[in-house]
Design a protein around this motif. Structure first.
Motif, PDB file in Angstrom:
ATOM      1  N   GLU A  11       0.833  -1.211   0.000  1.00 41.33           N
ATOM      2  CA  GLU A  11       0.000   0.000   0.000  1.00 41.33           C
ATOM      3  C   GLU A  11       0.865   1.257   0.000  1.00 41.33           C
ATOM      4  O   GLU A  11       0.614   2.194  -0.757  1.00 41.33           O
ATOM      5  CB  GLU A  11      -0.925   0.001   1.226  1.00 41.33           C
ATOM      6  CG  GLU A  11      -2.180  -0.833   0.989  1.00 41.33           C
ATOM      7  CD  GLU A  11      -2.912  -1.159   2.281  1.00 41.33           C
ATOM      8  OE1 GLU A  11      -2.576  -0.573   3.334  1.00 41.33           O
ATOM      9  OE2 GLU A  11      -3.807  -2.035   2.234  1.00 41.33           O
ATOM     10  N   LYS A  12       1.904   1.224   0.828  1.00 40.30           N
ATOM     11  CA  LYS A  12       2.823   2.368   0.907  1.00 40.30           C
ATOM     12  C   LYS A  12       3.472   2.588  -0.463  1.00 40.30           C
ATOM     13  O   LYS A  12       3.609   3.713  -0.934  1.00 40.30           O
ATOM     14  CB  LYS A  12       3.885   2.075   1.975  1.00 40.30           C
ATOM     15  CG  LYS A  12       4.725   3.282   2.372  1.00 40.30           C
ATOM     16  CD  LYS A  12       4.052   4.084   3.470  1.00 40.30           C
ATOM     17  CE  LYS A  12       4.719   5.455   3.677  1.00 40.30           C
ATOM     18  NZ  LYS A  12       4.785   6.329   2.538  1.00 40.30           N
ATOM     19  N   LEU A  13       3.876   1.497  -1.102  1.00 42.65           N
ATOM     20  CA  LEU A  13       4.531   1.598  -2.400  1.00 42.65           C
ATOM     21  C   LEU A  13       3.580   2.174  -3.441  1.00 42.65           C
ATOM     22  O   LEU A  13       3.951   3.057  -4.231  1.00 42.65           O
ATOM     23  CB  LEU A  13       5.019   0.209  -2.855  1.00 42.65           C
ATOM     24  CG  LEU A  13       5.560   0.129  -4.283  1.00 42.65           C
ATOM     25  CD1 LEU A  13       6.826   0.963  -4.439  1.00 42.65           C
ATOM     26  CD2 LEU A  13       5.851  -1.319  -4.672  1.00 42.65           C
ATOM     27  N   ASN A  42       5.443  -8.194  -9.798  1.00 38.99           N
ATOM     28  CA  ASN A  42       4.369  -9.169 -10.104  1.00 38.99           C
ATOM     29  C   ASN A  42       3.053  -8.800  -9.426  1.00 38.99           C
ATOM     30  O   ASN A  42       1.979  -9.107  -9.927  1.00 38.99           O
ATOM     31  CB  ASN A  42       4.771 -10.574  -9.646  1.00 38.99           C
ATOM     32  CG  ASN A  42       5.769 -11.226 -10.586  1.00 38.99           C
ATOM     33  OD1 ASN A  42       5.845 -10.881 -11.763  1.00 38.99           O
ATOM     34  ND2 ASN A  42       6.544 -12.170 -10.069  1.00 38.99           N
ATOM     35  N   ALA A  43       3.163  -8.171  -8.244  1.00 37.98           N
ATOM     36  CA  ALA A  43       1.954  -7.892  -7.465  1.00 37.98           C
ATOM     37  C   ALA A  43       1.293  -6.568  -7.852  1.00 37.98           C
ATOM     38  O   ALA A  43       0.194  -6.265  -7.410  1.00 37.98           O
ATOM     39  CB  ALA A  43       2.294  -7.889  -5.973  1.00 37.98           C
ATOM     40  N   LEU A  44       1.982  -5.754  -8.676  1.00 34.94           N
ATOM     41  CA  LEU A  44       1.438  -4.433  -9.044  1.00 34.94           C
ATOM     42  C   LEU A  44       0.576  -4.534 -10.292  1.00 34.94           C
ATOM     43  O   LEU A  44       0.657  -5.502 -11.038  1.00 34.94           O
ATOM     44  CB  LEU A  44       2.596  -3.468  -9.323  1.00 34.94           C
ATOM     45  CG  LEU A  44       3.472  -3.077  -8.128  1.00 34.94           C
ATOM     46  CD1 LEU A  44       4.671  -2.263  -8.603  1.00 34.94           C
ATOM     47  CD2 LEU A  44       2.668  -2.309  -7.088  1.00 34.94           C
ATOM     48  N   GLU A  50       5.066  -0.751 -14.636  1.00 39.46           N
ATOM     49  CA  GLU A  50       5.904  -0.076 -15.633  1.00 39.46           C
ATOM     50  C   GLU A  50       6.666   1.088 -15.003  1.00 39.46           C
ATOM     51  O   GLU A  50       7.857   1.274 -15.233  1.00 39.46           O
ATOM     52  CB  GLU A  50       5.016   0.411 -16.778  1.00 39.46           C
ATOM     53  CG  GLU A  50       5.721   0.353 -18.112  1.00 39.46           C
ATOM     54  CD  GLU A  50       4.711   0.506 -19.244  1.00 39.46           C
ATOM     55  OE1 GLU A  50       4.768   1.547 -19.914  1.00 39.46           O
ATOM     56  OE2 GLU A  50       3.867  -0.401 -19.429  1.00 39.46           O
ATOM     57  N   PHE A  51       5.951   1.866 -14.175  1.00 43.74           N
ATOM     58  CA  PHE A  51       6.598   3.002 -13.515  1.00 43.74           C
ATOM     59  C   PHE A  51       7.771   2.538 -12.657  1.00 43.74           C
ATOM     60  O   PHE A  51       8.877   3.060 -12.746  1.00 43.74           O
ATOM     61  CB  PHE A  51       5.583   3.758 -12.646  1.00 43.74           C
ATOM     62  CG  PHE A  51       6.178   4.922 -11.896  1.00 43.74           C
ATOM     63  CD1 PHE A  51       6.304   6.165 -12.486  1.00 43.74           C
ATOM     64  CD2 PHE A  51       6.641   4.748 -10.592  1.00 43.74           C
ATOM     65  CE1 PHE A  51       6.881   7.221 -11.803  1.00 43.74           C
ATOM     66  CE2 PHE A  51       7.220   5.808  -9.898  1.00 43.74           C
ATOM     67  CZ  PHE A  51       7.333   7.041 -10.511  1.00 43.74           C
ATOM     68  N   LEU A  52       7.519   1.502 -11.859  1.00 43.43           N
ATOM     69  CA  LEU A  52       8.566   1.021 -10.954  1.00 43.43           C
ATOM     70  C   LEU A  52       9.746   0.454 -11.740  1.00 43.43           C
ATOM     71  O   LEU A  52      10.912   0.734 -11.433  1.00 43.43           O
ATOM     72  CB  LEU A  52       8.002  -0.044  -9.999  1.00 43.43           C
ATOM     73  CG  LEU A  52       8.957  -0.536  -8.919  1.00 43.43           C
ATOM     74  CD1 LEU A  52       9.391   0.614  -8.016  1.00 43.43           C
ATOM     75  CD2 LEU A  52       8.313  -1.625  -8.068  1.00 43.43           C
ATOM     76  N   PHE A  53       9.439  -0.320 -12.773  1.00 38.80           N
ATOM     77  CA  PHE A  53      10.489  -0.952 -13.575  1.00 38.80           C
ATOM     78  C   PHE A  53      11.385   0.108 -14.209  1.00 38.80           C
ATOM     79  O   PHE A  53      12.597  -0.066 -14.320  1.00 38.80           O
ATOM     80  CB  PHE A  53       9.850  -1.834 -14.654  1.00 38.80           C
ATOM     81  CG  PHE A  53      10.822  -2.727 -15.373  1.00 38.80           C
ATOM     82  CD1 PHE A  53      11.376  -3.825 -14.744  1.00 38.80           C
ATOM     83  CD2 PHE A  53      11.169  -2.481 -16.692  1.00 38.80           C
ATOM     84  CE1 PHE A  53      12.263  -4.656 -15.399  1.00 38.80           C
ATOM     85  CE2 PHE A  53      12.065  -3.310 -17.360  1.00 38.80           C
ATOM     86  CZ  PHE A  53      12.609  -4.404 -16.712  1.00 38.80           C
ATOM     87  N   ASN A  54      10.771   1.240 -14.586  1.00 43.58           N
ATOM     88  CA  ASN A  54      11.539   2.317 -15.200  1.00 43.58           C
ATOM     89  C   ASN A  54      12.492   3.012 -14.235  1.00 43.58           C
ATOM     90  O   ASN A  54      13.395   3.727 -14.655  1.00 43.58           O
ATOM     91  CB  ASN A  54      10.602   3.345 -15.821  1.00 43.58           C
ATOM     92  CG  ASN A  54      10.166   2.914 -17.205  1.00 43.58           C
ATOM     93  OD1 ASN A  54      10.948   2.334 -17.947  1.00 43.58           O
ATOM     94  ND2 ASN A  54       8.915   3.168 -17.535  1.00 43.58           N
ATOM     95  N   GLN A  55      12.274   2.818 -12.937  1.00 43.31           N
ATOM     96  CA  GLN A  55      13.169   3.414 -11.942  1.00 43.31           C
ATOM     97  C   GLN A  55      14.483   2.641 -11.830  1.00 43.31           C
ATOM     98  O   GLN A  55      15.442   3.123 -11.254  1.00 43.31           O
ATOM     99  CB  GLN A  55      12.508   3.425 -10.551  1.00 43.31           C
ATOM    100  CG  GLN A  55      11.130   4.053 -10.495  1.00 43.31           C
ATOM    101  CD  GLN A  55      11.207   5.551 -10.610  1.00 43.31           C
ATOM    102  OE1 GLN A  55      11.946   6.188  -9.866  1.00 43.31           O
ATOM    103  NE2 GLN A  55      10.477   6.129 -11.559  1.00 43.31           N
ATOM    104  N   LEU A  56      14.524   1.429 -12.372  1.00 40.85           N
ATOM    105  CA  LEU A  56      15.719   0.588 -12.232  1.00 40.85           C
ATOM    106  C   LEU A  56      16.718   0.907 -13.334  1.00 40.85           C
ATOM    107  O   LEU A  56      16.331   1.311 -14.427  1.00 40.85           O
ATOM    108  CB  LEU A  56      15.336  -0.894 -12.305  1.00 40.85           C
ATOM    109  CG  LEU A  56      14.094  -1.355 -11.549  1.00 40.85           C
ATOM    110  CD1 LEU A  56      13.819  -2.842 -11.811  1.00 40.85           C
ATOM    111  CD2 LEU A  56      14.233  -1.098 -10.063  1.00 40.85           C
ATOM    112  N   ASP A  57      18.008   0.688 -13.049  1.00 40.69           N
ATOM    113  CA  ASP A  57      18.971   0.885 -14.138  1.00 40.69           C
ATOM    114  C   ASP A  57      18.981  -0.354 -15.041  1.00 40.69           C
ATOM    115  O   ASP A  57      18.387  -1.379 -14.714  1.00 40.69           O
ATOM    116  CB  ASP A  57      20.366   1.214 -13.590  1.00 40.69           C
ATOM    117  CG  ASP A  57      20.950   0.075 -12.792  1.00 40.69           C
ATOM    118  OD1 ASP A  57      20.672  -1.098 -13.120  1.00 40.69           O
ATOM    119  OD2 ASP A  57      21.681   0.339 -11.819  1.00 40.69           O
ATOM    120  N   ASP A  58      19.667  -0.267 -16.189  1.00 40.33           N
ATOM    121  CA  ASP A  58      19.638  -1.350 -17.190  1.00 40.33           C
ATOM    122  C   ASP A  58      19.955  -2.723 -16.598  1.00 40.33           C
ATOM    123  O   ASP A  58      19.243  -3.693 -16.829  1.00 40.33           O
ATOM    124  CB  ASP A  58      20.652  -1.076 -18.311  1.00 40.33           C
ATOM    125  CG  ASP A  58      20.141  -0.011 -19.268  1.00 40.33           C
ATOM    126  OD1 ASP A  58      18.936   0.289 -19.213  1.00 40.33           O
ATOM    127  OD2 ASP A  58      20.950   0.511 -20.037  1.00 40.33           O
TER     128      ASP A  58
END
Lengths: 450, 450
Positions: A11-13, A42-44, A50-58
């Motif tokens: 929820e916080k995330l 997986n749970a989002l 997509e938003f979270l994945f974009n925060q990661l580096d390559d």
């Protein structure tokens, strides 16, 4: 240390994603291990993921990709160009890279590969793409350490230092001859404690060397690694040349999947489904077995119709229909489960068919006698002792037949290269339902002289 | 290389044992790996097994002992004195030694220990005997390599050389402080390529350090190692002190056993049985579930008796008893299997109960509608359209109920710390049989206005 995904965390995330609170995400997500980040993604839902994945580096994107559920990964990859995918997978182990791009369509695979700058990596990936998914070749990776037999220890350490940059976990050094033919292995421990001048050929071991060929079925690979307690196994081609290695973590996945598949087959689920799959997919996975159950039920109705005359004379015969079908099904499933497990362990080839059948029949006779006696006593409350005799003799006969079929069917399936675990599912239950009803009413008619 | 036990080999071996042909045995058996020898001994009868086992030297006897089937090992150990057993296990890894002697009675364990000359080994074994079998403490071994954070690399290599003599597979060096508290880890690769003067404290990693506490359940240990792709995991006590490590080969066994257990529960086998077990043991393992099936059948009979009046008016109702019970059972098992699997994977805590129930109900509605329609069409051949309506409405209702029960029961069992896989077995089938019959006849009576 170890991360557990809680409702509160999620929820916080989700709040932080809504409010684009990158600071919170950086502190609470990016510090986690890739597999934990994958569990979170997986749970989002789609946009959040997509938003979270974009925060990661390559690099982290690549690692996380290998851990995601298949459908989530597929969805995510759609929003990236071939060039971006190439950057994500460039630093992955070769087997993981192939797993990620293997699901793309052939043209896109070519495109992605054309964007990978490391030529060696490209060659490894192209090579691995040749092998069937479910073979040793499809499981292996190109990251391993090898030494030539004629190197001395000090040269070996220098060479290995170069090789080791790409290899995350070393485990064992494989020793090859000038033609790349696998000769044996050498533990890092042994190398570490050896004299600098000693030749590798004097150090390496070839006794107890286990290797697998590229074409070996992956369940067989799992069986070999499990049996010999291996953490890594070298893979050789038909000429005996070393072409890759398989590590235990990938094999643990094979073992789990295999067990899951057997369990699902036994429970009447015909496709790989997860509780996160959608309603249509779940429904579809269940329809085949339900249809078989339905056909069985209809055939059962047809058998009963055939004995309608008898039932109208002795209506009490109908009372015990559920008893007969339930017991036939249970005994059949028990017998086939034992056979399926011993086939899966690979220790079924020794015992002969007749011995197995004999034993199962003995067990059926013991249990059949016991249960029939109890049922005889109980049926006396429901009607005449003729009814009791008819029911208990039928029960005994059905038990025996169910045991024999339960034993035979998985063995026959296995003989024809069909997964024997199929037999433990609704298939055997259905067959025994119909057969059991037929036996029951035939015996009933005989006893009542109809 | 890889050994397969064939019928021919076994016959040749039995001949050689009969004729006491030690030369053949030496050449064809003693060269094999210990696990292969164990497989052979498992396949021999009592006297042959004993003869062959006596051909092995103490160390090999110990290794083979750890791989034998439980009952074969127990039988073999009976013919050895405590002193002989001590010699056999003296060179085993501590966890294997404990596994072998753990099954002896307490007095004999004391006797065996008193005959082990290596004091350190005795202390390790005594320590390991304290832990419960199915916890991290029960799985761990005392063989691991540790380094103090304040050592320089060259001292570390000297110290490790001593430690490494007892440790077959190194994997990772665990780094501890002066109080033995685990700080982090260091790969052998990193040590090998580091400068001799560098302090370990500058080399070791603590990010991504995964450890488990001694009391952690072994299924949970398996889940952690599987999730994080670990080949070894350090075990710490409540103070964070390093007390052992668990290697992946032992965890693979846990994973296999767990999967086997779930499969057996789903197939109605209540004890661990192998196809090599004797008839009595196999019969006993099946009786509990067969009894439940029998009780279900009797209850079903009782339900039908309750509706006897209706059946004598519309005998065709009896035709579809097997259809209703089969479908209720199949749907129930399918629903519970999905829940059991997601509980086993540990990803069930997030989705709420209501969401799960809602989804299963949706799936049941989809499949129920589809199958009821088909059944309606088919039943028209068996009788009136009222019968068709009664059967298909019942089928739909039973499908829905079975799905709800199939979902709820494993969740309830799990809540009360009972293995949810119990639900996938004959338990749910039996419950749904009785419930389904009740629903079917009630609806039938309503439709026919009886």
């Amino acid at each position: 240390m170890r991360f557990e995904l809680t409702k509160e965390y999620l929820e916080k995330l989700q709040e932080s994603i809504q409010s684009q609170n990158s600071a919170w995400i950086k502190e609470n997500v990016l510090e986690l291990q890739d597999v934990d980040i994958a569990v979170i993604i997986n749970a989002l839902d789609r946009d959040e993921a997509e938003f979270l994945f974009n925060q990661l580096d390559d690099d982290l994107q690549g690692e996380v990709l290998t851990d995601l559920d298949d459908d989530v990964r597929e969805r995510l990859l759609k929003s990236y160009s071939s060039k971006e995918i190439a950057e994500q997978i460039e630093n992955l182990d070769s087997d993981d890279a192939v797993d990620v791009i293997g699901e793309l369509d052939p043209e896109q695979i070519e495109e992605v590969i054309s964007h990978i700058s490391d030529r060696e990596a490209v060659e490894e990936i192209v090579d691995l793409l040749h092998y069937e998914d479910d073979t040793a070749g499809g499981l292996m990776q190109k990251e391993y350490i090898k030494a030539k037999a004629d190197w001395p220890v000090n040269r070996c350490i220098i060479e290995l230092r170069k090789q080791a940059e790409d290899v995350e976990k070393v485990f064992t050094i494989y020793v090859v001859d000038d033609n790349e033919v696998l000769l044996g292995f050498l533990s890092l421990k042994r190398l570490l404690f050896a004299d600098a001048k000693t030749k590798i050929s004097e150090l390496y071991q070839d006794k107890n060397m286990i290797s697998v060929k590229t074409g070996l079925d992956n369940e067989e690979v799992a069986r070999v690694m499990e049996k010999y307690d291996l953490v890594a196994v070298p893979v050789i081609d038909l000429q005996g040349k070393l072409v890759g290695r398989i590590t235990i973590d990938d094999v643990v996945d094979v073992i789990k999947e295999e067990a899951d598949k057997d369990f699902q087959l036994a429970s009447g689920l015909s496709e790989k489904v997860e509780s996160s799959s959608n309603v249509w997919k779940i429904s579809r996975a269940r329809i085949p077995w339900l249809t078989i159950g339905m056909i069985g039920g209809i055939l059962g109705a047809w058998v009963i119709v055939g004995f309608e005359g008898g039932i109208s004379k002795v209506p009490a015969l109908a009372f015990f229909i559920p008893l007969i079908t339930a017991m036939g099904g249970n005994v059949g499933v028990q017998s086939s489960a034992i056979v399926v497990q011993s086939l899966a362990r690979g220790d079924a080839q020794l015992g002969s068919l007749w011995k197995k059948l004999g034993k199962e029949s003995m067990v059926a006779i013991v249990n059949g006698l016991l249960l029939s006696t109890i049922v005889y006593a109980i049926t006396l409350f429901f009607g005449s002792s003729t009814l009791g005799l008819a029911v208990s003799v039928s029960l005994f006969t059905v038990t025996l037949f169910a045991a024999v079929f339960g034993t035979l069917i998985p063995l026959v399936l296995d003989r024809y290269k069909i997964d024997p675990a199929l037999a433990t599912g609704p298939f055997i239950t259905t067959l025994n339902d119909v057969l059991g009803l037929f036996i029951y009413f035939t015996i009933g008619m005989l006893f009542f002289g109809i």
